[in-house]
Design a protein around this motif. Sequence first.
Motif, mmCIF file in Angstrom:
data_model
loop_
_atom_site.group_PDB
_atom_site.id
_atom_site.type_symbol
_atom_site.label_atom_id
_atom_site.label_comp_id
_atom_site.label_asym_id
_atom_site.label_seq_id
_atom_site.Cartn_x
_atom_site.Cartn_y
_atom_site.Cartn_z
ATOM 1 N N ILE A 359 88.964 48.033 163.531
ATOM 2 C CA ILE A 359 89.799 48.682 164.556
ATOM 3 C C ILE A 359 89.285 50.102 164.832
ATOM 4 N N ASN A 360 88.903 50.807 163.778
ATOM 5 C CA ASN A 360 88.333 52.153 163.957
ATOM 6 C C ASN A 360 87.084 52.122 164.829
ATOM 7 N N ILE A 361 86.229 51.132 164.592
ATOM 8 C CA ILE A 361 84.982 51.012 165.358
ATOM 9 C C ILE A 361 85.294 50.763 166.836
ATOM 10 N N ILE A 362 86.250 49.885 167.099
ATOM 11 C CA ILE A 362 86.602 49.566 168.490
ATOM 12 C C ILE A 362 87.158 50.793 169.200
ATOM 13 N N ILE A 363 88.062 51.514 168.534
ATOM 14 C CA ILE A 363 88.648 52.719 169.146
ATOM 15 C C ILE A 363 87.578 53.783 169.372
ATOM 16 N N ALA A 364 86.684 53.965 168.392
ATOM 17 C CA ALA A 364 85.603 54.947 168.553
ATOM 18 C C ALA A 364 84.681 54.562 169.700
ATOM 19 N N SER A 365 84.420 53.284 169.872
ATOM 20 C CA SER A 365 83.563 52.819 170.980
ATOM 21 C C SER A 365 84.201 53.146 172.326
ATOM 22 N N ILE A 366 85.510 52.921 172.422
ATOM 23 C CA ILE A 366 86.219 53.245 173.668
ATOM 24 C C ILE A 366 86.157 54.755 173.930
ATOM 25 N N ALA A 367 86.336 55.549 172.869
ATOM 26 C CA ALA A 367 86.291 57.014 173.026
ATOM 27 C C ALA A 367 84.905 57.485 173.466
#
Length: 441
Positions: A359-367
């Motif tokens: 989930i952290n990776i997905i949110i960081a990718s969006i950011a």
Amino acid sequence: MGERIISLILIIRRLPIFRIFQRTLGMLMPIAIIGSYFKLLRDAVFSPDSFIYNILNFDETMPDKIWYAGSFICNGFVRVTFGLFGLYAAYFAARYTARLYHKDSTLAGMTAVMVIMFCAYANNVGNKLGNKSMFSSSVLQINALLLALLIGYAVGEIFHWLGKNRQPVEFEHVHRVRARAWNALLPASVSIIAGMILGIIIYELQIKILSSSTFKELVIQIQSSNNLLEIIPLAFVVMLLSWIGIGYPLTSLSTATALTSGVATVNLSYALKHGGSWNVQYKFLGSSLVYPYGAMGGASVVLALIVIILLSHQNKETENIAKANLLPVAFNSTWGFMIGMPIILNPVLFLPIVLIPVINIIIASIAIFLHIITPCVYPVLKGTPGILISFFGSNGNWSNLVFSICLFILDILMLIPISLLGKRIERKLKAYEYEKGQESA
């Protein structure tokens, strides 16, 4: 649905193999905590490329004698704790298994030591390291904990089926000791034969099964990929392996290995040339996502769990474990808490351990896509606290630091329901053990 999950976890927690593993990890907690502190000192203080060493300019301020002495001591204790952790795990797993079935636990433990030592020898010979001490084998290291636990459990089960019952006594005469040794000869011999077969398998197939190159390829694939559809499942696999006690991939996920890939070098060259990494060619590189945000140096979920324990005051024992491990975990030395809690093979923590980093990776990718944060392309010193990795990896971008703090708070919020679930399960387990105790009495 919630009650079904609780019932399933309770069934797993009551299994003999799970109880044995939990007792083994509990017994090994002091060794793991000691190793974590010496690993912290080695990686963050007594290494020229470490965080505290460079921040405090120890190259100029610390006398060479103190540095060499500190480095010698830290490396030595990391070797005798984490480097031989599998030896201790196999011994106690065999002891607790044999004790559960009222067999000779001491001789079961010693037999497990012989078996895992032969496996370590076979692994070294297979890797053309036969002239080196078997104590340096990867089989004995803490990163191969699962293998050691399984070896100890298997030896204990052989004693369960082939050994004679034994009741502990306060004083044993030499004749009783001899009889005890003879009674353990059959299960010990069968265990050693099984260990010989396992050693031969390790020797013959180590390139495919136990070679560190297998895990290095996995890590390199993650670090050099720019495809989220590939990074996310591979990160899931890495965290799953960490949860079951195979820590090699997560340990290898460092910025040092990241910079060896060609695409990472391209990103770094662009950032150095243009004075920033906002518009690098490979924005979603695994090295820019997994280590700084997904795992935060390997300590994201572990540190978040410690914060929850310290804020909620669950119970004195758990709180003491959290306090003892707070400092090393803050600097990414997590083994003490993972074993002391324990997190390894804990069904309650399975989902958060493997899913929260994803989930952290997905949110960081969006950011990164929305230009809220910049990709991390710069090298980071060893022992850098997890929350600060994205800050230094982006050459001091404050938006990255704020984002990492917010991401860490989100991790804490996601862990709170799991923590409450764990409390309910522990209460039910205590009630179950109390009822069993009353029945046996």
